[in-house]
Design a protein around this motif. Sequence first.
Motif, mmCIF file in Angstrom:
data_model
loop_
_atom_site.group_PDB
_atom_site.id
_atom_site.type_symbol
_atom_site.label_atom_id
_atom_site.label_comp_id
_atom_site.label_asym_id
_atom_site.label_seq_id
_atom_site.Cartn_x
_atom_site.Cartn_y
_atom_site.Cartn_z
ATOM 1 N N VAL A 1 0.701 -1.597 -0.383
ATOM 2 C CA VAL A 1 0.156 -0.211 -0.001
ATOM 3 C C VAL A 1 0.883 1.461 -0.385
ATOM 4 N N VAL B 1 2.010 5.032 1.025
ATOM 5 C CA VAL B 1 1.520 5.722 1.758
ATOM 6 C C VAL B 1 1.771 7.133 1.849
ATOM 7 N N TYR C 1 -3.202 7.514 2.197
ATOM 8 C CA TYR C 1 -3.106 6.473 1.512
ATOM 9 C C TYR C 1 -3.581 6.461 -0.058
#
Length: 143
Positions: free
Chosen positions: A116, A118, A128
């Motif tokens: 993911v 950030v 995000y």
Amino acid sequence: MKAEIKIENCPEPYAIIYTPEINKEVQRILSYMQQNTQTLIGQKEDRQYVLFINEIVFVQVKEEKTYVYTMNQMYRSKQRLYELKQILGHDFVQISKSSIVRMQACESVEVDFGGVLVLHVKNGLKTYVSRHYLKNFKKQIGL
């Protein structure tokens, strides 16, 4: 092209264009109208503030309410995310179903668990980037 103006009691000017197709003339008019919308209204507590578009760094929808962030403040907007995305123009990129960010306001990115991404915004906000919008985001910022 024909034009008609109606004077009515409304909070801001509003234009509707009737056309069988979007040609260069219609596109030019749309671009002009969008570029010349330099302000929008943000609410904070019981007051309404005039926000200059060049001050806005981030827009987010939480619990069906739209919030507009500047470097120092957060305001509530009555407009929906897709409306603000149109108004704010090409300087902003969508990073999730509920967020758009000014590309120049992106400070840094880091990879979190599970890949993911950030995003750190210059005003100190951390958010995000959704996988669905990741490819376009990377393209926009040059990754």
